[in-house]
Design an enzyme around this catalytic site. Structure first.
Site, short mmCIF file in Angstrom:
data_model
loop_
_atom_site.label_atom_id
_atom_site.label_comp_id
_atom_site.label_asym_id
_atom_site.label_seq_id
_atom_site.Cartn_x
_atom_site.Cartn_y
_atom_site.Cartn_z
N ALA A 66 0.88 -1.17 0.00
CA ALA A 66 0.00 0.00 0.00
C ALA A 66 0.91 1.22 0.00
CB ALA A 66 -0.87 -0.02 1.24
N GLY A 112 0.41 -4.91 0.81
CA GLY A 112 -0.78 -4.92 -0.03
C GLY A 112 -0.56 -5.62 -1.37
N GLU A 115 -0.94 -9.17 -0.58
CA GLU A 115 -2.36 -9.34 -0.25
C GLU A 115 -3.22 -9.37 -1.53
OE1 GLU A 115 -2.10 -6.14 2.69
OE2 GLU A 115 -3.05 -7.49 4.12
N GLU A 135 4.49 -5.33 7.35
CA GLU A 135 3.78 -4.24 8.04
C GLU A 135 4.25 -4.01 9.47
OE1 GLU A 135 2.39 -6.34 5.94
OE2 GLU A 135 0.90 -5.32 4.70
N1 COA Z 1 4.61 3.06 -0.57
C1 COA Z 1 5.00 4.21 -1.13
N2 COA Z 1 6.12 4.34 -1.85
C2 COA Z 1 6.86 3.24 -2.04
C3 COA Z 1 6.51 1.99 -1.50
C4 COA Z 1 5.32 1.93 -0.74
N3 COA Z 1 4.88 0.79 -0.20
N4 COA Z 1 7.46 1.08 -1.84
C5 COA Z 1 8.37 1.74 -2.58
N5 COA Z 1 8.02 3.05 -2.71
C6 COA Z 1 8.71 4.10 -3.42
C7 COA Z 1 9.94 4.61 -2.66
O1 COA Z 1 9.55 5.54 -1.69
C8 COA Z 1 10.76 5.18 -3.77
O2 COA Z 1 10.21 6.43 -4.13
P1 COA Z 1 11.17 7.72 -4.37
O3 COA Z 1 12.10 7.30 -5.47
O4 COA Z 1 10.23 8.81 -4.74
O5 COA Z 1 11.89 7.92 -3.07
C9 COA Z 1 10.51 4.24 -4.93
O6 COA Z 1 9.27 3.59 -4.62
C10 COA Z 1 11.58 3.20 -5.13
O7 COA Z 1 11.73 2.49 -3.89
P2 COA Z 1 13.14 2.29 -3.15
O8 COA Z 1 12.86 2.06 -1.70
O9 COA Z 1 14.05 3.42 -3.49
O10 COA Z 1 13.66 0.95 -3.84
P3 COA Z 1 14.68 -0.10 -3.25
O11 COA Z 1 15.06 -0.99 -4.38
O12 COA Z 1 15.77 0.56 -2.50
O13 COA Z 1 13.83 -0.95 -2.18
C11 COA Z 1 11.88 -2.13 -1.37
C12 COA Z 1 12.76 -1.76 -2.60
C13 COA Z 1 10.65 -2.84 -1.91
C14 COA Z 1 12.67 -3.07 -0.46
C15 COA Z 1 11.49 -0.85 -0.61
O14 COA Z 1 10.96 0.07 -1.54
C16 COA Z 1 10.48 -1.06 0.47
O15 COA Z 1 10.81 -1.56 1.53
N6 COA Z 1 9.20 -0.62 0.26
C17 COA Z 1 8.16 -0.68 1.22
C18 COA Z 1 7.67 -2.09 1.43
C19 COA Z 1 6.61 -2.14 2.49
O16 COA Z 1 6.86 -1.92 3.66
N7 COA Z 1 5.37 -2.47 2.08
C20 COA Z 1 4.27 -2.60 2.97
C21 COA Z 1 3.50 -1.35 3.02
S1 COA Z 1 2.13 -1.47 4.15
#
Ligand code: COA
Length: 260
Positions: A66, A112, A115, A135
């Protein structure tokens, strides 16, 4: 229909919905959830769509969760509303579609994203996919059905560990857990899903829809799945597809189903 956050395509009985926010790793914001609802609804009511495939754009992510930026400032009331609305519009909605829906997991499927994949009828993943419900690392729990569907799919103990550790599993681990049905090279992911979809499309869509209903009944509170099965089984006898399927078998020819 024009969408800002998703792309839909139709080919040979298959509607493919691609979540298209690659710069945000296809994170599900409110607008995307709304568009997905519309696209799934439209595909489900389209007689020509026999199977729906949902995937993410880019090489990195199916859906990374999400959109955290949208709910970071929420209070408990808004949090409950977010989960309820999301479940109604997308996650429960997809699970209960009469049209078979396959998640083609092409990278990160987190929060999400996993999910959504779990709400689909089954899942296929590329070998670079990573799945998890992280989460609790954000101080929250899965709110789009993850605490319910993950234990259903992989068992309570494994789900407990995956959710508590906020960990990620790779495609092979997910395969061994039964979370996904197949693993394939990234370039073969959509072709494999399409191959499975065309096998499905050869069968009676009205019977498939009845089967989905009966299978899902097992997971609904206060519903007796065996009774639903009896009822859906019986209903099939009044369909044109049943007449065609049994007649074709007896006449030693391929059935030509109309989906009614
Ligand atoms: N919500 C909003 N933005 C998200 C996102 C999310 N769940 N997941 C990734 N993004 C965005 C990042 O903020 C980043 O945006 P920016 O370039 O404007 O800063 C972009 O997507 C790229 O993500 P980034 O974190 O730079 O990539 P990465 O390769 O370093 O890491 C992940 C990849 C998936 C490990 C990492 O993005 C992450 O942990 N995301 C969240 C996962 C999460 O907790 N999901 C559950 C949400 S309830």
């Amino acid at each position: 229909m024009n969408y800002d956050n998703i792309i839909t395509a139709f080919n040979q009985g298959i509607t493919t919905i691609t979540i298209n926010r690659p710069s945000k790793l296809n994170a599900l914001n409110k607008a995307t959830i709304k568009e997905l609802h519309e696209a799934f609804k439209q595909a489900d009511t389209d007689k020509n769509t026999k199977v729906i495939i949902v995937t993410g754009s880019g090489e990195k992510a199916f859906v990374a969760g999400a959109d955290i930026s949208e709910f970071a400032h929420f209070d408990s009331k808004k949090g409950k509303k977010l989960a309820k609305k999301g479940q109604e519009l997308l996650f429960d909605f997809v699970e209960n579609l009469g049209t078979p829906t396959i998640a083609a997991i092409n990278g990160f499927a987190l929060g999400g994203g996993l999910e959504l994949a779990m709400a689909c009828h089954f899942r296929v993943a590329s070998n670079n996919a990573k799945m998890g419900l992280p989460e609790v690392s954000l101080g929250v729990i899965p709110g789009y059905g993850g605490t319910q569907r993950l234990p259903q799919l992989i068992g309570k103990g494994r789900a407990m560990e995956l959710i508590m550790t906020a960990g990620m599993i790779d495609a092979n681990q997910a395969l061994s857990y039964g979370l996904i049905n197949h693993v394939t090279a990234a370039e073969d992911l959509l072709p494999l899903c399409e191959k499975i979809a065309s096998k499905i499309a050869r069968n009676s869509s009205v019977a498939i829809s009845a089967a989905i209903k009966a299978i899902n009944a097992n997971y609904k509170d206060g519903v007796n799945g065996f009774e639903v099965e009896v009822s859906e089984f019986g209903n099939c006898f009044d369909t044109q597809d049943f007449t065609e399927g049994t007649t074709a078998f007896l006449e030693k020819r391929k059935a030509d189903f109309v989906g009614e």
